[in-house]
Motif scaffolding. Structure first.
Motif, short mmCIF file in Angstrom:
data_model
loop_
_atom_site.label_atom_id
_atom_site.label_comp_id
_atom_site.label_asym_id
_atom_site.label_seq_id
_atom_site.Cartn_x
_atom_site.Cartn_y
_atom_site.Cartn_z
N ASN A 3 8.72 2.71 -30.48
CA ASN A 3 7.90 3.60 -29.68
C ASN A 3 8.71 4.25 -28.56
O ASN A 3 9.70 3.73 -28.10
CB ASN A 3 6.79 2.75 -29.06
CG ASN A 3 5.65 3.58 -28.55
OD1 ASN A 3 5.87 4.59 -27.90
ND2 ASN A 3 4.45 3.16 -28.83
N LEU A 5 7.55 4.45 -25.66
CA LEU A 5 7.31 3.57 -24.51
C LEU A 5 8.35 2.47 -24.42
O LEU A 5 8.79 2.11 -23.33
CB LEU A 5 5.90 2.96 -24.60
CG LEU A 5 4.76 3.88 -24.19
CD1 LEU A 5 3.42 3.24 -24.52
CD2 LEU A 5 4.83 4.18 -22.70
N ASP A 6 8.77 1.93 -25.57
CA ASP A 6 9.85 0.94 -25.57
C ASP A 6 11.03 1.46 -24.78
O ASP A 6 11.59 0.78 -23.92
CB ASP A 6 10.38 0.69 -26.99
CG ASP A 6 9.39 -0.05 -27.86
OD1 ASP A 6 8.19 0.01 -27.56
OD2 ASP A 6 9.83 -0.68 -28.83
N PHE A 9 10.23 2.32 -20.88
CA PHE A 9 10.15 1.08 -20.09
C PHE A 9 11.53 0.42 -20.02
O PHE A 9 11.96 -0.03 -18.95
CB PHE A 9 9.12 0.11 -20.68
CG PHE A 9 7.70 0.37 -20.26
CD1 PHE A 9 7.34 0.31 -18.92
CD2 PHE A 9 6.73 0.68 -21.19
CE1 PHE A 9 6.02 0.55 -18.52
CE2 PHE A 9 5.41 0.91 -20.81
CZ PHE A 9 5.06 0.85 -19.47
N GLY A 10 12.20 0.38 -21.14
CA GLY A 10 13.54 -0.22 -21.16
C GLY A 10 14.49 0.49 -20.22
O GLY A 10 15.26 -0.15 -19.51
N LEU A 12 13.83 1.95 -17.50
CA LEU A 12 13.52 1.69 -16.09
C LEU A 12 13.65 0.21 -15.73
O LEU A 12 13.46 -0.16 -14.56
CB LEU A 12 12.12 2.18 -15.77
CG LEU A 12 11.98 3.71 -15.82
CD1 LEU A 12 10.56 4.12 -15.51
CD2 LEU A 12 12.94 4.36 -14.83
N ALA A 13 14.01 -0.61 -16.70
CA ALA A 13 14.14 -2.05 -16.44
C ALA A 13 15.52 -2.37 -15.89
O ALA A 13 16.09 -3.42 -16.17
CB ALA A 13 13.88 -2.84 -17.71
N LEU A 76 7.34 9.93 -17.46
CA LEU A 76 6.65 9.22 -16.38
C LEU A 76 5.14 9.29 -16.61
O LEU A 76 4.43 8.32 -16.40
CB LEU A 76 7.01 9.82 -15.02
CG LEU A 76 8.44 9.53 -14.52
CD1 LEU A 76 8.72 10.29 -13.24
CD2 LEU A 76 8.65 8.04 -14.29
N MET A 79 3.98 6.90 -19.38
CA MET A 79 3.85 5.53 -18.88
C MET A 79 2.61 5.38 -18.04
O MET A 79 1.88 4.39 -18.14
CB MET A 79 5.06 5.19 -18.01
CG MET A 79 6.14 4.51 -18.78
SD MET A 79 7.32 3.81 -17.63
CE MET A 79 7.74 5.27 -16.72
N TRP A 82 -0.42 5.03 -20.07
CA TRP A 82 -0.55 3.70 -20.66
C TRP A 82 -1.09 2.72 -19.63
O TRP A 82 -2.05 1.99 -19.89
CB TRP A 82 0.80 3.22 -21.21
CG TRP A 82 0.68 1.93 -21.98
CD1 TRP A 82 0.37 1.79 -23.29
CD2 TRP A 82 0.85 0.61 -21.46
NE1 TRP A 82 0.34 0.46 -23.63
CE2 TRP A 82 0.64 -0.28 -22.54
CE3 TRP A 82 1.17 0.08 -20.21
CZ2 TRP A 82 0.73 -1.66 -22.38
CZ3 TRP A 82 1.26 -1.30 -20.05
CH2 TRP A 82 1.04 -2.16 -21.13
#
Lengths: 110, 110
Positions: A3, A5-6, A9-10, A12-13, A76, A79, A82
């Motif tokens: 996805n 989103l994966d 999010f990844g 920003l981790a 952004l 996210m 979601w």
DNA sequence: CCAATACTTAGCCACATGACTAACCAACTC
DNA sequence: GAGTTGGTTAGTCATGTGGCTAAGTATTGG
């Protein structure tokens, strides 16, 4: 099934990458300007930029020997959507629970 | 300097874990119930739950042999705040740019 | 009490990630 | 046109991540 989103999010981790995004909200910047203040070798830093760019959070253009990086809003928003969905679902559930509790209460007192 | 945001974003950078969070917004569930529908061995799935729990996104209690997992709102809010800060900064910048453009326009036509 | 259920622990493996150095290329600057 | 600046490529390495199996523990139902 990887996805978007994966990837976002990844991306920003990681504190370095989040710092870059924060910095870019104040306006575009060249690679070397972004690199200043991050205590790591340039190639390492470039890899972070690449991750950001592949996530779509950032895009860049090169003019002469200078590459300028700018933020992109779309990921952004994805996210944010979601998160909002989860929040809405969760709060909706709490509301239903509260109503249920009240119903039970009424039945209790009649 | 490992931020909470690192861990929370990292936790959500995986479809299995996001699916668990989504499912939990509809109410608490036992480990085995959560595991249903995820095509992976239980120990693997448990590791995902552990990641979620260590991120604070989820907490759990065990009664008898059943562990029940529930969602926690706080980390979602922390992320939401971060996103909002970026959005505000970014939009603020766009506003300033727009005003600047107008100023230049006026000066241009006087 | 025996067996099934619901996790839990331990240990292994492949691949991804984040860091580095060294060497390179391409554009300005003098 | 020689050197400096700004970025890029290549290659190495340690650690982390996500998956597995196998075996263990602790309730609970019959």
């Amino acid at each position: 099934m990887t996805n978007q989103l994966d990837i976002v999010f990844g991306a920003l981790a990681d504190p370095t990458r989040r710092a870059v995004v924060e910095q870019l909200t104040r306006g575009p910047a060249a690679v070397s300007a972004l690199h200043d203040g991050h205590d790591m070798a340039l190639p390492t830093f470039l890899k972070h930029l690449k991750v950001l760019e592949e996530s779509g959070l950032v895009s860049s253009t090169k003019k002469g020997r200078v590459r300028t990086v700018h933020i992109e809003a779309a990921p952004l928003r994805v996210m944010d959507d979601w998160l909002k969905r989860q929040k809405d679902m969760w709060e909706g559930r709490l509301d239903r629970l509260a109503r249920l509790a009240e119903t039970l209460n009424e039945e209790d007192s009649t």
